[in-house]
Design an enzyme around this catalytic site. Structure first.
Site, mmCIF file in Angstrom:
data_model
loop_
_atom_site.group_PDB
_atom_site.id
_atom_site.type_symbol
_atom_site.label_atom_id
_atom_site.label_comp_id
_atom_site.label_asym_id
_atom_site.label_seq_id
_atom_site.Cartn_x
_atom_site.Cartn_y
_atom_site.Cartn_z
ATOM 1 N N LYS A 1 0.852 -1.191 0.000
ATOM 2 C CA LYS A 1 0.000 0.000 0.000
ATOM 3 C C LYS A 1 0.889 1.243 0.000
ATOM 4 O O LYS A 1 1.842 1.343 0.774
ATOM 5 C CB LYS A 1 -0.885 -0.032 1.246
ATOM 6 C CG LYS A 1 -2.081 0.890 1.233
ATOM 7 C CD LYS A 1 -2.948 0.595 2.442
ATOM 8 C CE LYS A 1 -4.192 1.460 2.483
ATOM 9 N NZ LYS A 1 -5.033 1.146 3.662
ATOM 10 N N ARG B 1 -25.319 -3.408 7.837
ATOM 11 C CA ARG B 1 -24.870 -4.763 7.544
ATOM 12 C C ARG B 1 -25.092 -5.705 8.719
ATOM 13 O O ARG B 1 -25.010 -6.924 8.570
ATOM 14 C CB ARG B 1 -23.390 -4.745 7.167
ATOM 15 C CG ARG B 1 -23.024 -3.648 6.175
ATOM 16 C CD ARG B 1 -21.616 -3.765 5.694
ATOM 17 N NE ARG B 1 -21.509 -4.811 4.693
ATOM 18 C CZ ARG B 1 -20.360 -5.248 4.198
ATOM 19 N NH1 ARG B 1 -19.232 -4.758 4.637
ATOM 20 N NH2 ARG B 1 -20.346 -6.185 3.287
ATOM 21 N N GLU C 1 -18.866 -6.690 10.535
ATOM 22 C CA GLU C 1 -19.818 -5.995 11.409
ATOM 23 C C GLU C 1 -20.805 -6.949 12.067
ATOM 24 O O GLU C 1 -21.219 -6.739 13.215
ATOM 25 C CB GLU C 1 -20.571 -4.929 10.617
ATOM 26 C CG GLU C 1 -19.724 -3.750 10.163
ATOM 27 C CD GLU C 1 -18.994 -4.005 8.860
ATOM 28 O OE1 GLU C 1 -18.255 -3.108 8.400
ATOM 29 O OE2 GLU C 1 -19.158 -5.112 8.284
#
Length: 644
Positions: free
Chosen positions: A286, A398, A370
Site C-alpha cells: 500500500k 450490515r 460488522e
C-alpha cells in the site's frame, strides 16, 4: 507528450512495449499524487495497484470482460486506464468523478457499492449468468486481504467452490490483492495465513510433466502419479498453507509480486486459460512508490485530505466529532473497567485508537465483520462486560439482524456508536449514514441518542453506557462539531434551546440539526411567528413530555439528518397519532434517494435542510392560513421538491 496523455482506453495499453509500460506506471503514480493532494481521496490503495491494474487491462477485455472491485477505493487506476484521467481535477466533488466505480461514468464500471466483502458474490452471479447464457466472457473480482476478513466473502467462496466440485466451470478469476492491510494492518488468522503463503508458482507445470511421463510407463500410470501428487501437496502444505484455498477445490496461482507487471500478466494469463474459477494471489505494498505514503505508519495514506505533494504533510483538519468521542472513551475506560471496545477494521477512523492505546486488553478489532462485531458484543455483555461497538453509521446496516435478534432480543447492554451519521458527502451514496434512525426504530427496547454538540456527546455517551439491560445507540456526524449550545430550560428529559413569542411552532431539532433549528427560529421570529425549539436528546423512545408540548402548538416541525421515511419525524407523527394529538406535523429530512457525491453543505442545500429553506416553508404555510379552523390538518412530509 507522455503515455498517459495519449491513453484513451484499455486497448491502447496493448500497443505499448515493456519499457513504455514501466514509464506509464511512473506517470500514473505522479498523476495520482498530484491530483489527490489537491482534492483528498484514497491514495495509498491506488498507489499499490498500478501494475496490477495495467496487467488486468492488458490480459482481459473490459468492458466485455467484467472487472469487479471489492470496496472500490482502489479503482482510481482503473478509471485512468479507461479514459477518465481528465475528471480527476474534480475528484469526489459535485459534477466530478466519484471516488468509487460508477455506472453513470463508464461502461467499464459495473459495481459501485463501496461496502466491503461483496465482490465475490457479485462475480459469482455474473459468471453464472454468462455461463447460462452461453457467453464467452470472463469475470474478474479484485478483493483485498482486508475484505477477506468479512464473512460474506467466505460464503461466496464456499458457493464458488461447491459449484466447481460439481463440474460447472465458469470463467471467474479472483485476484487477492494482499498488502497486509485494510485501513491498518489486517487482523486475524486469515491475515497470518496469507502472510505465510510463499509457494513456487511453477510447481503445476512440473507435475504435468511428471503425470505425462508416468502415464506412459506400463504398470505405473495414474495410481503412482496420484500418490506422488499427494506427497507433493503434503510437502507444500507443510511449508506454506496454500491449502487454505486449494482445499476448497479452487485453483491457486501465486503468490505473485503485484508490482512486477510482467509477472502479473503471466499469472493472469495462466488463470484466464484455465477456464474455471482461479485465485491469483498478488503481493503488493500500500502506498508503493511514494515515500510519504509508505512511511506513514497509521494507514499508508489510505484516505488523506488535501496534502503537500512534496512532503506528504496533510492540511490541518482541526478537531472533529470523532476526537470528542475518542477522548471521552479514554476517560470512561479509566473509570469503568467493565467497558470494552470493538471496531471493524477501523480503529483510527472511528476514534478508538486512544482507548486501544490505554487499554489494549479491552480492545478488539474483528476485521471487516460488522455482523460478528455485534453478536460478539452480545456475548461480551452476557459475560458481564459493557461493549462499545464503534462503526460508521452506514455500516451498521450490515449488522441489522444481529442488532435485532442477537443483541436486543436478549436485552444485552451493548452501546453502538455511529460515526459519520447523516449526510457525509464526498464518498457518495453508499457512505451517507441516512438509514440508521429508520431501521433502528423497529428494534424493541433499543434506545437511540443524537447529541447536538460535544458536551451532549460526552453526556449521552455516558448515559448510554449506563444502560445494561438493552442496546443503546449514540450517533454523530462527520466533520467539525459546533460550539456547545446551552439549553435555556428543560421539559422532561428534553432540552429547550429557545422560546420566542407565542406557541405557534414547535421546532424539534434532532442531533446535529439542532443548531439549524435554532437558526430557523431566528428567521421565523423575524416574521412574527412564535417558536419553541427543543432537542429531544433521546429520539427513541421520545420523552412523554413531547406529546403535551406538541398539543400546545399550532404546528410541529421536525428537522433531522436521516431519511424522511421511517425516521424521527415519522416516529413522532405516529406517537402523536396514537395519543390523539391533531397538531399538524411537517417533516424535514433527507429524501429517500441515493445521493450523488458532493460536499455535505451542498447536499444539505439541495435537499432543503438549510435554515433558509425550512424557514421559508414554515412561513409560507402560515401565510396560507395554517392553524386556522379551515386549514388542512393532515400531516405531510415536506422537502423542496414538494413546491416544484
Amino acid at each position: 507528450m507522455g503515455h498517459l496523455e495519449r491513453l484513451t482506453g484499455p486497448a491502447d495499453l496493448r500497443e505499448l512495449e515493456a519499457r513504455e509500460l514501466d514509464e506509464l506506471a511512473t506517470e500514473i503514480r505522479d498523476f495520482l499524487v498530484a491530483k489527490v493532494s489537491r482534492t483528498g481521496g484514497h491514495l495509498g490503495p491506488n498507489l499499490g495497484v498500478v501494475e496490477l491494474s495495467i496487467a488486468l487491462h492488458r490480459v482481459f477485455d473490459s468492458p466485455r470482460d467484467r472487472v469487479v472491485f471489492d470496496t472500490g477505493h482502489q479503482a482510481y487506476v482503473h478509471k485512468i486506464l479507461t479514459g477518465r484521467a481528465d475528471g480527476f481535477d474534480k475528484l469526489r466533488q459535485h459534477g466530478g468523478l466519484s471516488g468509487y466505480p460508477s455506472q453513470a461514468e463508464s461502461p467499464h464500471d459495473i459495481v459501485e457499492n463501496s461496502h466491503a466483502s461483496t465482490s465475490l458474490s457479485y462475480a459469482d452471479g455474473l459468471a453464472k449468468a454468462y455461463a447460462i447464457r452461453g457467453e464467452d466472457r470472463h469475470v474478474v473480482a479484485v478483493i483485498g486481504d482486508g475484505a477477506l476478513t468479512g464473512g460474506m466473502a467466505w460464503e461466496a467462496l464456499n458457493n464458488i467452490a461447491d459449484t466447481v466440485q460439481g463440474g460447472d466451470e465458469r470463467r471467474l478469476v479472483i485476484v487477492v490483492n494482499d498488502n497486509g492491510r485494510s485501513y491498518t494492518p489486517t487482523i486475524g488468522g486469515l491475515a497470518n495465513a496469507l502472510t505465510a503463503l510463499r509457494t513456487n508458482p511453477r510447481y503445476e507445470p512440473l507435475l504435468d510433466v511428471v503425470k505425462r511421463r508416468l502415464n506412459g510407463v506400463p504398470g505405473v500410470g495414474p495410481a503412482v502419479y496420484d500418490a506422488l501428487h499427494a506427497m507433493k501437496k503434503g510437502m507444500k502444505d507443510a511449508l506454506a498453507p496454500q491449502g487454505l484455498f486449494e482445499d476448497l477445490g479452487l485453483k491457486y496461482v501465486g503468490p505473485v509480486d503485484g508490482h512486477d507487471r510482467a509477472a502479473m500478466e503471466q499469472a493472469l494469463t495462466q488463470a484466464k486459460r484455465f477456464g474455471g474459477p482461479v485465485i491469483v494471489h498478488a503481493m503488493t505494498r500500500k502506498g508503493f512508490g511514494y515515500d510519504p505514503a509508505e512511511q506513514h505508519e497509521a494507514d499508508q495514506f489510505h484516505g488523506p485530505g488535501p496534502f503537500d505533494a512534496l512532503t506528504g504533510v496533510e492540511t490541518p483538519k482541526g478537531r472533529i466529532w470523532t476526537d470528542v468521542f475518542n477522548d471521552e472513551m479514554v476517560a470512561i475506560g479509566r473509570e469503568r473497567r467493565d467497558v470494552v471496545a470493538i471496531t471493524a477494521a477501523m480503529m483510527h477512523p472511528v476514534g478508538l485508537d486512544g482507548f486501544a492505546a490505554h487499554y489494549p486488553d479491552r480492545t478488539f478489532d474483528v476485521g471487516i465483520a460488522e455482523q460478528h462485531a455485534a453478536t460478539s458484543a452480545a456475548g461480551l455483555a452476557m459475560g458481564g462486560l459493557h461493549p462499545v461497538v464503534a462503526l460508521y453509521a452506514t455500516f451498521l446496516n450490515r449488522a441489522f439482524d444481529q442488532v435485532l435478534m442477537d443483541v436486543a432480543l436478549h436485552r444485552c447492554g451493548v452501546t453502538f456508536v455511529l460515526d459519520r451519521s447523516g449526510v457525509t458527502g464526498d464518498d457518495g451514496a453508499s457512505h451517507n449514514g441516512m438509514w440508521d434512525m429508520s431501521v433502528l426504530q423497529v428494534v424493541p427496547g433499543l434506545r437511540l441518542a443524537a447529541p447536538r454538540d460535544p458536551a451532549r456527546l460526552r453526556e449521552l455517551l455516558r448515559e448510554a453506557i449506563a444502560v445494561d439491560d438493552a442496546p443503546t445507540v449514540v450517533r454523530f456526524p462527520k466533520g467539525a462539531p459546533p460550539a456547545d449550545i446551552e439549553a435555556v430550560g428543560t421539559v422532561g428529559a428534553m432540552d429547550v434551546l429557545a422560546r420566542r413569542g407565542d406557541r405557534d411552532v414547535l421546532l424539534v431539532g434532532v442531533g446535529s440539526m439542532a443548531s439549524t433549528a435554532v437558526e430557523v427560529a431566528e428567521r421565523l421570529t423575524a416574521q412574527g411567528i412564535g417558536v419553541t425549539v427543543v432537542d429531544p436528546r433521546w429520539v427513541k423512545p421520545y420523552d412523554d413530555a413531547i406529546v403535551a408540548l406538541a398539543g400546545e402548538h399550532r404546528m410541529v416541525v421536525v428537522v433531522e439528518d436521516n431519511g424522511v421515511s421511517g425516521g424521527c419525524g415519522a416516529s413522532l407523527l405516529q406517537l402523536l397519532n396514537e395519543r390523539r394529538v391533531s397538531t399538524p406535523v411537517r417533516l424535514h429530512g433527507i429524501p429517500q434517494e441515493f445521493l450523488d457525491h458532493a460536499k455535505r453543505n451542498a447536499i444539505l442545500e439541495r435537499v432543503g435542510l438549510t435554515p433558509q429553506a425550512i424557514a421559508l416553508s414554515v412561513t409560507e404555510e402560515f401565510a396560507a392560513g395554517l392553524g386556522d379552523g379551515d386549514a388542512e390538518r393532515a400531516p405531510a412530509p415536506h422537502h423542496p421538491a414538494d413546491r416544484a
